[in-house]
Design a protein around this motif. Sequence first.
Motif, short mmCIF file in Angstrom:
data_model
loop_
_atom_site.label_atom_id
_atom_site.label_comp_id
_atom_site.label_asym_id
_atom_site.label_seq_id
_atom_site.Cartn_x
_atom_site.Cartn_y
_atom_site.Cartn_z
N SER A 42 0.83 -1.21 0.00
CA SER A 42 0.00 0.00 0.00
C SER A 42 0.87 1.26 0.00
O SER A 42 0.58 2.22 -0.73
CB SER A 42 -0.92 -0.01 1.22
N ALA A 43 1.92 1.27 0.81
CA ALA A 43 2.83 2.41 0.84
C ALA A 43 3.52 2.59 -0.50
O ALA A 43 3.71 3.73 -0.97
CB ALA A 43 3.87 2.24 1.94
N LEU A 44 3.87 1.50 -1.16
CA LEU A 44 4.48 1.58 -2.49
C LEU A 44 3.51 2.15 -3.51
O LEU A 44 3.90 2.92 -4.40
CB LEU A 44 4.98 0.20 -2.93
N MET A 45 2.24 1.80 -3.40
CA MET A 45 1.22 2.34 -4.31
C MET A 45 1.06 3.85 -4.11
O MET A 45 0.93 4.60 -5.08
CB MET A 45 -0.12 1.63 -4.10
N ILE A 46 1.08 4.28 -2.87
CA ILE A 46 0.99 5.72 -2.58
C ILE A 46 2.19 6.43 -3.20
O ILE A 46 2.05 7.50 -3.81
CB ILE A 46 0.92 5.96 -1.05
N CYS A 47 3.35 5.83 -3.10
CA CYS A 47 4.57 6.42 -3.65
C CYS A 47 4.50 6.49 -5.17
O CYS A 47 4.83 7.52 -5.77
CB CYS A 47 5.79 5.62 -3.21
N VAL A 48 4.07 5.42 -5.82
CA VAL A 48 3.98 5.44 -7.29
C VAL A 48 2.93 6.44 -7.76
O VAL A 48 3.10 7.09 -8.80
CB VAL A 48 3.76 4.02 -7.87
N ASN A 49 1.86 6.63 -6.99
CA ASN A 49 0.86 7.66 -7.32
C ASN A 49 1.51 9.04 -7.30
O ASN A 49 1.23 9.88 -8.16
CB ASN A 49 -0.31 7.62 -6.34
N GLU A 50 2.34 9.29 -6.31
CA GLU A 50 3.02 10.58 -6.19
C GLU A 50 4.01 10.77 -7.35
O GLU A 50 4.12 11.87 -7.90
CB GLU A 50 3.73 10.67 -4.84
N ILE A 51 4.69 9.71 -7.73
CA ILE A 51 5.63 9.78 -8.86
C ILE A 51 4.87 10.10 -10.15
O ILE A 51 5.33 10.90 -10.96
CB ILE A 51 6.44 8.48 -8.99
N GLU A 52 3.70 9.47 -10.33
CA GLU A 52 2.92 9.72 -11.54
C GLU A 52 2.44 11.17 -11.62
O GLU A 52 2.34 11.73 -12.70
CB GLU A 52 1.71 8.77 -11.60
N LYS A 53 2.15 11.79 -10.48
CA LYS A 53 1.71 13.18 -10.45
C LYS A 53 2.85 14.15 -10.74
O LYS A 53 2.62 15.25 -11.22
CB LYS A 53 1.12 13.53 -9.08
N ALA A 54 4.08 13.73 -10.42
CA ALA A 54 5.24 14.61 -10.55
C ALA A 54 5.64 14.79 -12.01
O ALA A 54 5.29 13.99 -12.87
CB ALA A 54 6.41 14.03 -9.76
N SER A 55 6.41 15.85 -12.23
CA SER A 55 6.89 16.12 -13.59
C SER A 55 8.09 15.24 -13.94
O SER A 55 8.27 14.88 -15.10
CB SER A 55 7.25 17.60 -13.73
N ALA A 56 8.92 14.92 -12.95
CA ALA A 56 10.10 14.10 -13.21
C ALA A 56 10.61 13.48 -11.91
O ALA A 56 10.23 13.91 -10.82
CB ALA A 56 11.21 14.94 -13.84
N ILE A 57 11.48 12.48 -12.06
CA ILE A 57 12.14 11.85 -10.92
C ILE A 57 13.56 11.52 -11.37
O ILE A 57 13.77 11.09 -12.50
CB ILE A 57 11.39 10.58 -10.44
N THR A 58 14.53 11.75 -10.49
CA THR A 58 15.91 11.46 -10.87
C THR A 58 16.13 9.95 -10.92
O THR A 58 15.39 9.18 -10.31
CB THR A 58 16.91 12.06 -9.87
N GLN A 59 17.17 9.56 -11.64
CA GLN A 59 17.49 8.14 -11.76
C GLN A 59 17.83 7.56 -10.38
O GLN A 59 17.41 6.46 -10.05
CB GLN A 59 18.67 7.96 -12.71
N LYS A 60 18.53 8.34 -9.56
CA LYS A 60 18.90 7.88 -8.21
C LYS A 60 17.65 7.59 -7.38
O LYS A 60 17.56 6.55 -6.71
CB LYS A 60 19.76 8.95 -7.54
N ASP A 61 16.69 8.51 -7.40
CA ASP A 61 15.47 8.32 -6.62
C ASP A 61 14.63 7.17 -7.17
O ASP A 61 14.02 6.42 -6.41
CB ASP A 61 14.64 9.62 -6.58
N PHE A 62 14.61 7.02 -8.49
CA PHE A 62 13.86 5.91 -9.08
C PHE A 62 14.49 4.57 -8.69
O PHE A 62 13.79 3.59 -8.44
CB PHE A 62 13.76 6.05 -10.59
#
Length: 168
Positions: A42-62
């Motif tokens: 569930s926590a991972l799903m919340i995180c992926v939802n936040e990533i989808e809303k964002a404009s970008a994510i660094t390779q390190k964070d991904f």
Amino acid sequence: RVYRAYGKIGDTTDAAVVKVLHKTIKKVTDDIAEFKFNTAVSALMICVNEIEKASAITQKDFKLFLQLLAPFAPHITEELWYELGETSSIHLAQWPVADEALLVDDEVTIGVQINGKVRAELTIATSASKEDIESAARALPRVIEYTEGKTIRNVIVVPGRIINIITD
């Protein structure tokens, strides 16, 4: 959804994503240790939802996100791990550690009750005093609507949780 998030790799990560990512690291680490796999997912799903809303994510964070996901989705995470240039298995990588400074919230949303029924929500700094919370709550349009023409007998403030305004 993970592949879509992979497509968002860029130069920067939104601050909200970094905060959620580190909270997810803490939650998933604790949940795996306690065999609470459903809440970790569930926590991972919340995180992926936040990533989808964002404009970008660094390779390190991904990569950090992939490491958290690896115990639950080993094949896709291994494939993406190698596509990101890694040469050894994701399952041999050092487990991520959450940055404690990013786990603390700057703001909190509290419920505003009038005579025991939630009528509004208030987002305020976690460091706000009881007086600040009370004055901000009294200024809300929904609170004014329910208290107009009535005498406020008591105000109970539990900082970071709730405020209850009791009228006659």
